[in-house]
Design an enzyme around this catalytic site. Structure first.
Site, PDB file in Angstrom:
ATOM      1  N   THR A  99      38.548  12.174   5.516  1.00 43.56           N
ATOM      2  CA  THR A  99      39.463  11.043   5.376  1.00 43.56           C
ATOM      3  C   THR A  99      39.046  10.219   4.175  1.00 43.56           C
ATOM      4  O   THR A  99      37.870  10.190   3.809  1.00 43.56           O
ATOM      5  CB  THR A  99      39.492  10.146   6.634  1.00 43.56           C
ATOM      6  OG1 THR A  99      40.473   9.118   6.446  1.00 43.56           O
ATOM      7  CG2 THR A  99      38.155   9.487   6.915  1.00 43.56           C
ATOM      8  N   ASN A 110      40.283   7.074   4.254  1.00 42.91           N
ATOM      9  CA  ASN A 110      40.560   5.772   4.846  1.00 42.91           C
ATOM     10  C   ASN A 110      39.263   5.119   5.338  1.00 42.91           C
ATOM     11  O   ASN A 110      38.659   5.571   6.297  1.00 42.91           O
ATOM     12  CB  ASN A 110      41.548   6.010   5.996  1.00 42.91           C
ATOM     13  CG  ASN A 110      41.969   4.730   6.679  1.00 42.91           C
ATOM     14  OD1 ASN A 110      41.183   3.797   6.814  1.00 42.91           O
ATOM     15  ND2 ASN A 110      43.212   4.696   7.111  1.00 42.91           N
ATOM     16  N   ASP A 136      44.079  14.150  12.896  1.00 46.93           N
ATOM     17  CA  ASP A 136      45.498  13.906  12.663  1.00 46.93           C
ATOM     18  C   ASP A 136      45.986  13.098  13.846  1.00 46.93           C
ATOM     19  O   ASP A 136      45.582  13.349  14.985  1.00 46.93           O
ATOM     20  CB  ASP A 136      46.274  15.212  12.526  1.00 46.93           C
ATOM     21  CG  ASP A 136      47.645  14.964  11.917  1.00 46.93           C
ATOM     22  OD1 ASP A 136      47.742  14.150  10.975  1.00 46.93           O
ATOM     23  OD2 ASP A 136      48.636  15.562  12.384  1.00 46.93           O
ATOM     24  N   PHE A 160      47.153  -1.661  12.787  1.00 48.43           N
ATOM     25  CA  PHE A 160      47.989  -1.222  11.667  1.00 48.43           C
ATOM     26  C   PHE A 160      49.145  -0.398  12.224  1.00 48.43           C
ATOM     27  O   PHE A 160      49.244  -0.174  13.436  1.00 48.43           O
ATOM     28  CB  PHE A 160      47.148  -0.388  10.681  1.00 48.43           C
ATOM     29  CG  PHE A 160      46.670   0.933  11.267  1.00 48.43           C
ATOM     30  CD1 PHE A 160      45.587   0.974  12.132  1.00 48.43           C
ATOM     31  CD2 PHE A 160      47.314   2.135  10.964  1.00 48.43           C
ATOM     32  CE1 PHE A 160      45.154   2.183  12.683  1.00 48.43           C
ATOM     33  CE2 PHE A 160      46.877   3.346  11.509  1.00 48.43           C
ATOM     34  CZ  PHE A 160      45.796   3.363  12.365  1.00 48.43           C
ATOM     35  N   GLY A 161      50.006   0.051  11.328  1.00 47.82           N
ATOM     36  CA  GLY A 161      51.064   1.007  11.678  1.00 47.82           C
ATOM     37  C   GLY A 161      51.927   0.573  12.850  1.00 47.82           C
ATOM     38  O   GLY A 161      52.513  -0.519  12.857  1.00 47.82           O
ATOM     39  N   LYS A 168      40.270  -2.153  21.276  1.00 52.56           N
ATOM     40  CA  LYS A 168      41.118  -0.997  20.951  1.00 52.56           C
ATOM     41  C   LYS A 168      40.248   0.259  20.806  1.00 52.56           C
ATOM     42  O   LYS A 168      40.606   1.314  21.309  1.00 52.56           O
ATOM     43  CB  LYS A 168      41.932  -1.265  19.681  1.00 52.56           C
ATOM     44  CG  LYS A 168      42.958  -0.165  19.445  1.00 52.56           C
ATOM     45  CD  LYS A 168      43.720  -0.298  18.138  1.00 52.56           C
ATOM     46  CE  LYS A 168      44.329   1.031  17.762  1.00 52.56           C
ATOM     47  NZ  LYS A 168      44.760   1.089  16.369  1.00 52.56           N
ATOM     48  N   GLU A 226      47.987  19.623   2.085  1.00 52.41           N
ATOM     49  CA  GLU A 226      49.351  19.374   2.555  1.00 52.41           C
ATOM     50  C   GLU A 226      49.391  19.520   4.072  1.00 52.41           C
ATOM     51  O   GLU A 226      48.914  20.521   4.614  1.00 52.41           O
ATOM     52  CB  GLU A 226      50.264  20.432   1.907  1.00 52.41           C
ATOM     53  CG  GLU A 226      51.686  19.972   1.631  1.00 52.41           C
ATOM     54  CD  GLU A 226      51.785  18.836   0.603  1.00 52.41           C
ATOM     55  OE1 GLU A 226      52.313  17.790   0.981  1.00 52.41           O
ATOM     56  OE2 GLU A 226      51.321  19.024  -0.541  1.00 52.41           O
ATOM     57  N   GLY A 240      38.722   2.248   6.784  1.00 49.56           N
ATOM     58  CA  GLY A 240      38.858   1.632   8.107  1.00 49.56           C
ATOM     59  C   GLY A 240      38.564   2.645   9.196  1.00 49.56           C
ATOM     60  O   GLY A 240      37.790   2.400  10.129  1.00 49.56           O
TER      61      GLY A 240
HETATM   62  P1  IMP Z   1      47.132  10.036   9.875  1.00 49.01           P
HETATM   63  O1  IMP Z   1      46.459  10.584  11.088  1.00 49.01           O
HETATM   64  O2  IMP Z   1      46.205   9.335   8.961  1.00 49.01           O
HETATM   65  O3  IMP Z   1      48.019  11.057   9.221  1.00 49.01           O
HETATM   66  O4  IMP Z   1      48.072   8.850  10.380  1.00 49.01           O
HETATM   67  C1  IMP Z   1      49.198   9.064  11.141  1.00 49.01           C
HETATM   68  C2  IMP Z   1      50.057   7.837  11.304  1.00 49.01           C
HETATM   69  O5  IMP Z   1      50.194   7.616  12.716  1.00 49.01           O
HETATM   70  C3  IMP Z   1      49.546   6.522  10.759  1.00 49.01           C
HETATM   71  O6  IMP Z   1      49.898   6.348   9.421  1.00 49.01           O
HETATM   72  C4  IMP Z   1      50.283   5.535  11.667  1.00 49.01           C
HETATM   73  O7  IMP Z   1      51.611   5.401  11.277  1.00 49.01           O
HETATM   74  C5  IMP Z   1      50.283   6.263  12.991  1.00 49.01           C
HETATM   75  N1  IMP Z   1      49.091   5.878  13.787  1.00 49.01           N
HETATM   76  C6  IMP Z   1      48.022   6.662  14.082  1.00 49.01           C
HETATM   77  N2  IMP Z   1      47.098   5.979  14.801  1.00 49.01           N
HETATM   78  C7  IMP Z   1      47.602   4.734  14.950  1.00 49.01           C
HETATM   79  C8  IMP Z   1      47.100   3.540  15.576  1.00 49.01           C
HETATM   80  O8  IMP Z   1      45.988   3.482  16.128  1.00 49.01           O
HETATM   81  N3  IMP Z   1      47.905   2.466  15.506  1.00 49.01           N
HETATM   82  C9  IMP Z   1      49.114   2.462  14.897  1.00 49.01           C
HETATM   83  N4  IMP Z   1      49.614   3.528  14.286  1.00 49.01           N
HETATM   84  C10 IMP Z   1      48.873   4.669  14.312  1.00 49.01           C
END
Ligand code: IMP
Length: 196
Positions: free
Chosen positions: A9, A11, A71, A154-155, A177, A42, A13
Site C-alpha cells: 500500500t 496509503n 483490498d 474516510f470514504g 473503529k 491493475e 493511514g
Molecule cells: P482500497 O482497498 O484501498 O482499494 O479501498 C477501497 C475503497 O473502499 C476505499 O477507497 C473506500 O471507498 C472504501 N472503504 C474501504 N474501507 C473503508 C472504511 O473503513 N471506511 C470507509 N470506506 C472504506
C-alpha cells in the site's frame, strides 16, 4: 536480523493502522514507499480475494520478498452488493465522497429496515516467494443510514450505521473503529494464519 515484510500500500493511514495490529519483534513491516517500489497493479479481479492476491503476488514476484496486500470496500445488499470491488472507483475516483454517499442514500430511498443491510469487507492476502498464498477476510455489518453522520474516518464511513454501537463508523474514534473494523479483523486473522 529482522525479517522484512512488504505491505503493498502507498496509503500511510492504512500503514499506521496495520503497524499497530501486526507489530512483532521479529518482523519489520515496510510500505511500498519505504521499500522504494513503484509497481502499479491493475485491480482487474471480480472479488476482494482476487484483487488482494493479484497485488500481493505481483509485488512478491517483483521483489522476491514476502508481501501482504489488502483490498476492501462497501457491499450494499439492496443494490446487488454495489459498489463492492469498485468502491474507490464508484462514480469516478475523483468524485467527492459526500456525492458518492448521497448517491447510495438516494438509491436506497425505497428500502426500509433490514433491506438497508450493508457491510465493509477487507481481504488481506500474503504471497510467499515459494508461490504460496494465504488470505484472511474481515467484515463489519451495518445498515445504510438516511443521512451522512460523523467526521472521523474516510470514504463511506459516514453512511455505514452500526446498530450494535448506535453510530456510524464515521462517528467512531479511530481506536474504537480499529477494534471492530473489517481491516482490524482481517489483520488479526492474518496474524494468526502466519503464526505471529
Ligand atoms: P482500497 O482497498 O484501498 O482499494 O479501498 C477501497 C475503497 O473502499 C476505499 O477507497 C473506500 O471507498 C472504501 N472503504 C474501504 N474501507 C473503508 C472504511 O473503513 N471506511 C470507509 N470506506 C472504506
Amino acid at each position: 536480523m529482522k525479517k522484512k515484510i512488504i505491505f503493498a500500500t502507498t496509503n500511510e493511514g492504512k500503514m499506521k493502522e496495520i503497524r499497530m495490529i501486526l507489530d512483532h519483534p521479529d518482523f519489520e513491516l515496510v510500505s511500498l514507499k519505504d521499500a522504494g517500489i513503484h509497481v502499479h497493479v491493475e485491480e482487474t479481479g471480480k472479488t476482494f480475494e482476487e484483487n488482494a492476491i493479484l497485488k500481493a503476488k505481483a509485488i512478491c514476484e517483483a521483489t522476491g520478498e514476502m508481501v501482504l496486500a489488502d483490498d476492501s470496500g462497501l457491499e450494499v445488499d439492496y443494490i446487488n452488493k454495489e459498489p463492492g470491488v469498485y468502491s474507490a472507483r464508484y462514480m469516478g475516483e475523483d468524485t467527492p465522497y459526500d456525492v458518492k454517499n448521497q448517491s447510495i442514500i438516494d438509491r436506497l430511498k425505497d428500502a426500509k429496515g433490514e433491506e438497508r443491510s450493508a457491510r465493509f469487507v477487507c481481504v488481506i492476502a500474503a504471497a510467499f516467494p515459494d508461490g504460496r498464498v494465504v488470505t484472511a477476510r474481515g467484515t463489519i455489518e451495518g445498515v445504510i443510514g438516511y443521512e451522512e453522520k460523523g467526521t472521523h474516518g474516510f470514504g463511506y464511513d459516514p453512511i455505514l450505521y452500526v446498530p450494535e454501537y448506535g453510530m456510524t463508523t464515521g462517528e467512531m474514534e479511530p481506536e474504537m473503529k480499529n477494534q471492530i473494523s473489517h481491516r482490524g479483523k482481517a489483520l488479526r486473522q492474518m496474524r494468526k494464519e502466519l503464526g505471529l
